[in-house]
Design a protein around this motif. Structure first.
Motif, mmCIF file in Angstrom:
data_model
loop_
_atom_site.group_PDB
_atom_site.id
_atom_site.type_symbol
_atom_site.label_atom_id
_atom_site.label_comp_id
_atom_site.label_asym_id
_atom_site.label_seq_id
_atom_site.Cartn_x
_atom_site.Cartn_y
_atom_site.Cartn_z
ATOM 1 N N PHE A 1 -3.890 -27.788 -35.638
ATOM 2 C CA PHE A 1 -3.517 -28.952 -36.439
ATOM 3 C C PHE A 1 -3.080 -30.076 -35.502
ATOM 4 O O PHE A 1 -2.240 -29.869 -34.633
ATOM 5 N N LEU A 2 -3.649 -31.251 -35.699
ATOM 6 C CA LEU A 2 -3.294 -32.421 -34.906
ATOM 7 C C LEU A 2 -2.593 -33.411 -35.828
ATOM 8 O O LEU A 2 -3.178 -33.867 -36.822
ATOM 9 N N ILE A 3 -1.343 -33.728 -35.520
ATOM 10 C CA ILE A 3 -0.558 -34.660 -36.321
ATOM 11 C C ILE A 3 -0.727 -36.058 -35.731
ATOM 12 O O ILE A 3 -0.375 -36.301 -34.570
ATOM 13 N N ASP A 4 -1.289 -36.987 -36.529
ATOM 14 C CA ASP A 4 -1.550 -38.319 -35.995
ATOM 15 C C ASP A 4 -0.328 -39.217 -36.151
ATOM 16 O O ASP A 4 0.746 -38.783 -36.596
ATOM 17 N N GLY A 5 -0.477 -40.478 -35.782
ATOM 18 C CA GLY A 5 0.646 -41.407 -35.784
ATOM 19 C C GLY A 5 1.219 -41.699 -37.150
ATOM 20 O O GLY A 5 2.361 -42.157 -37.265
ATOM 21 N N THR A 6 0.460 -41.442 -38.199
ATOM 22 C CA THR A 6 0.950 -41.662 -39.560
ATOM 23 C C THR A 6 1.656 -40.435 -40.121
ATOM 24 O O THR A 6 2.194 -40.480 -41.226
ATOM 25 N N GLY A 7 1.614 -39.328 -39.389
ATOM 26 C CA GLY A 7 2.204 -38.083 -39.868
ATOM 27 C C GLY A 7 1.225 -37.187 -40.594
ATOM 28 O O GLY A 7 1.605 -36.099 -41.035
#
Length: 280
Positions: A172-178
């Motif tokens: 899982f990759l959590i991006d800058g928006t969450g």
């Protein structure tokens, strides 16, 4: 390369043994590209082709495939470069909400053209095999009981949903928006939507959750809304413990097989109680 235009920089990425080439290309005309390459026809090349397929099916969740090309004996695939961090599955982690949200999205995606998981999960006699070939590994276990439950898995995993089949925190990759994205689609399959949530139960326990808390988390997912959790998780735990232990004693890939086997065997002990094992 023609597909990316002028390359102005590159950063190599260490990704274990799954690729011969892993690098992020900085381009002058467009977004950065995550380039993966495998040389020679092999299982690894099939895994990379699977990522092409899954990228199209799970659009917006998996990294988008920008291009792919067979060049001599190489397969090269350019993905969008998703920026972010891997998810923490630890108790109390704020990432768990994002993971649950993306799992809910995945459970709505069908994949009618993918190979059914039931055709891969055929080693339902693993416990009996281990009793014959490596009896010390299953000493104290009720082999027949575990084998009976494992035999149910082929029917239980049948379904039409897209499955990742290797869910853990690093996928899982959590991006800058969450928001969470799901990466590394080497082993996609078609099957019952609950399967990926069941894999996360194991990984939540690995991350520090009590087994009962990990199961409660998974049972809140939409994919568990219409399954008999007791029957399903008993069959899953028995089958995965037998499968992963078989991998571990074989000495063959995948990497980390011994750790996976311990994780699965411990979960099987929880699922089946003292009747499953007298020695653990």
């Amino acid at each position: 390369m023609d597909q990316v235009g002028q390359v102005t920089g590159a950063t190599d990425i260490a990704l274990g043994v799954s690729s011969d080439l892993s690098t992020v290309l900085v381009t002058s005309a467009g977004p950065d590209v995550f380039l993966k390459g495998v040389r020679g026809v092999s299982l690894r090349m099939r895994w990379l082709r699977n990522e092409i397929t899954a990228g199209a099916i799970a659009a917006g969740i998996a990294p988008a495939v920008l291009f792919h090309a067979d060049v001599d004996d190489w397969l090269l695939v350019g993905f969008e470069h998703l920026r972010g961090r891997t998810a923490s599955l630890a108790p109390g982690s704020p990432d768990l909400r994002a993971v649950a949200a993306v799992m809910a999205r995945l459970s709505t995606i069908t994949a009618p053209d993918l190979r059914p998981l039931r055709e891969r999960w055929t080693l339902t006699n693993a416990w009996n095999n281990l009793a014959e070939t490596n009896p010390e590994v299953v000493e104290g276990w009720d082999v027949h009981r575990l084998a009976d439950h494992a035999a149910l898995i082929t029917e239980l995993v049948d379904g039409s949903c897209l499955l990742h089949t290797d869910m853990h925190g690093d996928q899982f990759l959590i991006d800058g928006t969450g928001a969470a994205h799901v990466i590394d689609w080497a082993l996609p399959a078609r099957g019952a939507a609950w399967v990926d949530g069941a894999f996360l139960v194991l990984r939540l326990i690995e991350a520090g959750h009590l087994p009962e808390d990990a199961e409660r988390w998974a049972q809140r997912l939409p994919s568990f809304s219409d399954v008999d959790a007791e029957t399903t998780m008993n069959a899953f735990s028995a089958f995965i413990a037998g499968l992963w232990t078989t991998w571990a004693v074989s000495g063959k890939p995948p990497a980390g097989a011994a750790h996976r086997a311990r994780l699965a065997m411990n979960y099987a002990t929880y699922r089946f109680g003292e009747g499953a094992s007298q020695a653990r």
